[in-house]
Design an enzyme around this catalytic site. Sequence first.
Site, short mmCIF file in Angstrom:
data_model
loop_
_atom_site.label_atom_id
_atom_site.label_comp_id
_atom_site.label_asym_id
_atom_site.label_seq_id
_atom_site.Cartn_x
_atom_site.Cartn_y
_atom_site.Cartn_z
N THR A 77 3.77 -12.21 -5.60
CA THR A 77 4.67 -11.67 -4.65
C THR A 77 5.39 -11.09 -5.56
OG1 THR A 77 5.85 -13.50 -3.89
CG2 THR A 77 4.19 -12.79 -2.62
N GLN A 131 -0.95 -10.81 -12.28
CA GLN A 131 -1.37 -9.79 -11.25
C GLN A 131 -0.92 -8.32 -12.22
OE1 GLN A 131 0.90 -7.94 -8.95
NE2 GLN A 131 -0.69 -6.38 -8.60
N LYS A 227 -8.62 -8.46 -6.46
CA LYS A 227 -7.56 -9.07 -5.21
C LYS A 227 -7.70 -7.93 -4.37
CE LYS A 227 -3.19 -10.89 -3.94
NZ LYS A 227 -2.66 -9.53 -3.28
N SER A 249 -8.48 -10.44 0.78
CA SER A 249 -6.79 -10.33 1.12
C SER A 249 -6.69 -8.71 1.70
CB SER A 249 -6.06 -10.52 -0.26
OG SER A 249 -4.86 -9.98 0.03
N HIS A 251 -3.55 -8.10 1.43
CA HIS A 251 -2.06 -7.78 1.10
C HIS A 251 -1.24 -8.31 1.89
CE1 HIS A 251 -0.46 -5.19 -2.70
NE2 HIS A 251 0.44 -5.94 -2.02
N ASP A 282 -6.42 -14.95 1.00
CA ASP A 282 -4.85 -15.17 1.02
C ASP A 282 -4.71 -14.28 2.48
OD1 ASP A 282 -3.99 -12.57 0.67
OD2 ASP A 282 -3.56 -12.92 -1.64
N ARG A 286 -0.65 -20.99 6.93
CA ARG A 286 0.69 -21.34 7.28
C ARG A 286 0.51 -22.96 7.52
NH1 ARG A 286 1.31 -17.47 5.48
NH2 ARG A 286 2.29 -15.36 6.16
N GLY A 305 1.60 -16.53 0.08
CA GLY A 305 2.69 -15.39 -0.16
C GLY A 305 3.98 -15.86 0.38
N ARG A 306 4.17 -15.51 1.59
CA ARG A 306 5.49 -15.68 2.31
C ARG A 306 5.94 -17.12 2.35
NH1 ARG A 306 2.73 -11.71 4.78
NH2 ARG A 306 3.81 -9.56 4.73
C1 FNR Z 1 3.00 -9.14 -1.85
N1 FNR Z 1 1.75 -9.17 -2.23
C2 FNR Z 1 1.67 -8.79 -3.36
N2 FNR Z 1 0.17 -8.58 -3.88
C3 FNR Z 1 0.09 -8.10 -4.92
O1 FNR Z 1 -1.20 -8.22 -5.63
N3 FNR Z 1 1.06 -7.49 -5.86
C4 FNR Z 1 2.36 -7.70 -5.39
O2 FNR Z 1 3.36 -7.19 -5.98
C5 FNR Z 1 2.56 -7.89 -4.18
N4 FNR Z 1 3.82 -8.28 -3.62
C6 FNR Z 1 4.08 -8.66 -2.38
C7 FNR Z 1 5.32 -8.73 -1.75
C8 FNR Z 1 5.73 -9.68 -0.76
C9 FNR Z 1 7.09 -9.43 -0.45
C10 FNR Z 1 4.77 -10.23 -0.15
C11 FNR Z 1 4.79 -10.79 1.32
C12 FNR Z 1 3.50 -9.91 -0.48
C13 FNR Z 1 0.67 -9.92 -1.41
C14 FNR Z 1 0.24 -11.25 -1.45
O3 FNR Z 1 -0.21 -11.17 -3.09
C15 FNR Z 1 -0.56 -11.81 -0.57
O4 FNR Z 1 -1.50 -11.11 -0.45
C16 FNR Z 1 -0.17 -12.06 0.85
O5 FNR Z 1 1.66 -12.29 0.61
C17 FNR Z 1 -0.76 -13.21 1.61
O6 FNR Z 1 -0.04 -13.14 2.86
P1 FNR Z 1 0.71 -14.32 3.40
O7 FNR Z 1 0.50 -15.66 2.70
O8 FNR Z 1 1.91 -13.73 2.93
O9 FNR Z 1 0.34 -14.22 4.66
#
Ligand code: FNR
Length: 363
Positions: A77, A131, A227, A249, A251, A282, A286, A305-306
């Site tokens: 993230t 990443q 991904k 995913s 995202h 992903d 939760r 992520g979150r």
């Molecule tokens: C992301 N995600 C993400 N993925 C990626 O490959 N490069 C990135 O820069 C980002 N940036 C990003 C920022 C924020 C604020 C979030 C919430 C998510 C996606 C992340 O890798 C992942 O796929 C999700 O966050 C998974 O979902 P959950 O766990 O947030 O529900």
Amino acid sequence: MSGGLAELHEKARAVLDPVHYDYYAGGVGDEVVLGENEAAFGRLALLPRVLRGRVTRGLGVELPGGRLAAPVLVAPTAFHRLAHPEGERATARAAAAAGTVLVSGMASTVAIGDVVRAAREVASDAAVWFQLYLQPDEAVTEALVRRAERAGCTALVVTVDSPVFGRHRRDAEHGFHDLPEGLAAENMRDLPGCPPGGVRDIEMSPALSWAHLDRLRGLTSLPLWLKGVLHPADAVLAVEHGAAGVVVSNHGGRQSDLAPAAVEALPAVVDAVAGRVPVLLDGGVRGGGDVAVALALGAAAVGVGRPVLWGLAAAGEAGVARVLDVLRDEFDHALALCGGRDVGDLTRDLVVTRGTGVTARCG
Ligand code: FNR
């Protein structure tokens, strides 16, 4: 969301600037996919098996690029210093202490070399993956790959679900487009085409193709994860093009708002890959029960992520450590309740659709 994690989420909401909270929490469009990622887990149940457990369970997972002490890793993230001054360093330390992988984002507010250093101060064998968004200027991509290699990353995670930027309504409403003064995407500094000290924008391009991936494959010997794979045919192509693994995913609901929930896309990808490479998932995880369901549907491990961002905002390194600990503990408990001895005992026949009592559609 499980009790412990819900509390951290509330604390994060309270301490974060509301604009930054919405940047983390929000999704694309009407946020349908964002909601569905979590809701889809709620529609699935696990049929327990009985009289076959053991006192201590095996939670470890071996993956190309590193071992996980439990099947939960930190998804990439962006911009962790919006959540906490220590940013990705704090996340890296917590992941290393938990014995899991941090997938460090290209859009990190700490340079990858410093992220890996922080992880290795905690555990000398800590695995950090980088990443990568393939850049249309391949000299920039190559420079990023070399940085990740020099830093000591043990795998690359190439995010392929972003031919264009997702449209995030919450950010548009807040007018949130730029990082605050003093924060930058540090991996993008001093790349080809930059003035000294300058920071390049991360570019998305719909013209990227499997040929770009092949050239990347030729540039590095690091394992490559893809991904953002949802279509089974793409999972097959990923294997054919030399991916070491795929990450199912959407995202976190931040790209296409027409995509299915990640967990609903998982079984078909697992079937298409047919054991040739591991599959991660992903989106919407939760609690430890969600981890167990994803593994039963064929994921080798899950990314979060979150929840990690909430832990980081709420309590820095200790908050991220708490998130990983709660997920590990809840997963172990769920495994015990299913009569599992180790992660391999979670099989697809255990998954049923709630309200029907029958093996899930995906089963
Ligand atoms: C992301 N995600 C993400 N993925 C990626 O490959 N490069 C990135 O820069 C980002 N940036 C990003 C920022 C924020 C604020 C979030 C919430 C998510 C996606 C992340 O890798 C992942 O796929 C999700 O966050 C998974 O979902 P959950 O766990 O947030 O529900």
